[in-house]
Design a protein around this motif. Sequence first.
Motif, short mmCIF file in Angstrom:
data_model
loop_
_atom_site.label_atom_id
_atom_site.label_comp_id
_atom_site.label_asym_id
_atom_site.label_seq_id
_atom_site.Cartn_x
_atom_site.Cartn_y
_atom_site.Cartn_z
N GLY A 14 42.63 6.27 -38.18
CA GLY A 14 42.66 6.36 -36.74
C GLY A 14 41.69 7.36 -36.17
N ALA A 15 41.39 7.19 -34.88
CA ALA A 15 40.40 8.01 -34.19
C ALA A 15 41.07 9.12 -33.38
N PHE A 16 40.29 10.17 -33.11
CA PHE A 16 40.69 11.23 -32.19
C PHE A 16 40.07 10.92 -30.83
N VAL A 17 40.86 10.98 -29.78
CA VAL A 17 40.37 10.82 -28.42
C VAL A 17 40.33 12.20 -27.79
N VAL A 18 39.14 12.65 -27.40
CA VAL A 18 38.93 14.01 -26.91
C VAL A 18 38.43 13.94 -25.47
N ASN A 19 39.03 14.71 -24.57
CA ASN A 19 38.58 14.67 -23.18
C ASN A 19 37.38 15.59 -22.98
N SER A 20 36.84 15.60 -21.78
CA SER A 20 35.62 16.34 -21.51
C SER A 20 35.78 17.85 -21.63
N ASP A 21 37.03 18.34 -21.58
CA ASP A 21 37.28 19.77 -21.71
C ASP A 21 37.50 20.19 -23.15
N GLY A 22 37.41 19.25 -24.08
CA GLY A 22 37.61 19.58 -25.49
C GLY A 22 39.05 19.52 -25.95
N ASN A 23 39.94 18.94 -25.12
CA ASN A 23 41.34 18.79 -25.50
C ASN A 23 41.56 17.43 -26.15
N ILE A 24 42.32 17.41 -27.23
CA ILE A 24 42.63 16.16 -27.91
C ILE A 24 43.74 15.45 -27.15
N GLU A 25 43.44 14.29 -26.62
CA GLU A 25 44.45 13.51 -25.89
C GLU A 25 45.34 12.73 -26.85
N ARG A 26 44.74 12.18 -27.89
CA ARG A 26 45.48 11.41 -28.88
C ARG A 26 44.77 11.52 -30.23
N SER A 27 45.53 11.35 -31.29
CA SER A 27 44.95 11.19 -32.63
C SER A 27 45.56 9.95 -33.25
N ARG A 28 44.98 9.52 -34.38
CA ARG A 28 45.45 8.34 -35.12
C ARG A 28 45.47 7.09 -34.23
N GLN A 29 44.39 6.89 -33.48
CA GLN A 29 44.30 5.74 -32.57
C GLN A 29 43.45 4.63 -33.18
N MET A 79 41.47 5.26 -23.55
CA MET A 79 42.84 4.98 -23.93
C MET A 79 43.28 3.55 -23.59
N GLU A 80 42.58 2.92 -22.67
CA GLU A 80 42.88 1.52 -22.35
C GLU A 80 42.59 0.59 -23.52
N HIS A 81 41.80 1.09 -24.48
CA HIS A 81 41.40 0.27 -25.63
C HIS A 81 41.96 0.82 -26.94
N CYS A 82 43.07 1.57 -26.85
CA CYS A 82 43.65 2.20 -28.04
C CYS A 82 45.09 1.75 -28.27
N ASN A 83 45.45 1.69 -29.54
CA ASN A 83 46.83 1.52 -29.96
C ASN A 83 47.16 2.56 -31.01
N ASP A 100 51.59 10.41 -34.14
CA ASP A 100 50.51 11.25 -33.63
C ASP A 100 50.99 12.70 -33.55
N PRO A 101 50.50 13.59 -34.43
CA PRO A 101 50.96 14.99 -34.42
C PRO A 101 50.64 15.74 -33.13
N PHE A 102 49.67 15.27 -32.36
CA PHE A 102 49.30 15.97 -31.13
C PHE A 102 50.09 15.49 -29.91
N ARG A 103 50.80 14.39 -30.05
CA ARG A 103 51.52 13.85 -28.88
C ARG A 103 52.60 14.85 -28.44
N GLY A 104 52.58 15.20 -27.17
CA GLY A 104 53.58 16.11 -26.61
C GLY A 104 53.24 17.58 -26.77
N ALA A 105 52.16 17.89 -27.50
CA ALA A 105 51.79 19.30 -27.69
C ALA A 105 51.18 19.87 -26.41
N ASN A 106 51.34 21.19 -26.19
CA ASN A 106 50.75 21.78 -24.99
C ASN A 106 49.22 21.83 -25.12
N ARG A 107 48.58 22.13 -24.01
CA ARG A 107 47.12 22.07 -23.96
C ARG A 107 46.47 23.01 -24.98
#
Length: 314
Positions: A221-236, A183-187, A192-199
């Motif tokens: 844009g790209a999907f950023v996915v964490n190690s647990d399979g949760n989408i942290e961000r989309s359209r990055q 995420m340090e390298h994303c804008n 983002d439809p996933f922003r603010g959504a629950n886990r």
Amino acid sequence: MASQRFTKHSGAVLGVAVNMAEVLSADAILILLDGSTDWKRLRSETKETKTPILVAADTAEDLEGASEFGLIPLVLNKEKAPLLERLQHALLEAATDELIRTNGDVIAIYSGFQQGRMDSISHLQLDERMRRLTVRDLQRLESSVPLKTIKAVVDLAVQIGREGREGKAVGTLFVVGHSRRVMEHCNDGGLDPFRGANRKARNLYDRRVQEDVKEIAQMDGAFVVNSDGNIERSRQMLEVAHQDLTMSKGLGARHWAAAAISAKTKAVAVVVSQSTGTVRLYQNGELVMRIEPMDKAVKWQEFNYEPPAPTPEA
């Protein structure tokens, strides 16, 4: 819960499969089911063999009680998927759980022509027949990202590459693992439809989330996915230099960004090519795996025959 009748015909097919497995020293007999069945009767028809019996169905409910009779259940979560995809997914799950060798032999029984009726038997030599990831391929990546998460993302990427969306080809990019560093390298590239959504509403193991991803993948844009399979961000939009990379000719900006972010972080980048549907995986700035799109579902049609034009007599 779906069910599949066990008939005299089913028993005959199983008998043939057992004989094939014995003659070929197969690793396992895989029974691909359209629902729950009579486990006691199935086991009685196969009790003479020492070959492991794998039973695969789409839901855990369909497989309830199978293990009590010495059968090995495999949950597919592949309802409405083409037969080939369900069969290959079952093989992949079995290989990942080390129930079969990735270069072994499996006798598969399935409903090839009529749903709910075991009417087809195949001898599968996995290195030749599996056009999906094997466990050895995946384990090369597991040091960076959990195997389960890689599998979930790759499986979804292959679906997007094969199906597209609403008849149109779709390309997209997933960056998996080490999401804080990524995420340090994303804008943001847009809303983002996933922003603010629950886990739960962001977890890739949920089918509804997978469908949401397929829809959003049509946007930039790209999907950023964490190690647990949760989408942290989309359209990055990934902002990372790639001047030190070496790439094959013909690959576009999405592939360059994937290679660059995997070089800058410890994430694994998964790219779906819009032009071909090919899925590529990048790690440490290098292409480590390429997966060609699987076959479409078989479409039956009437056989049209036109007789050859008569040959003039000499």
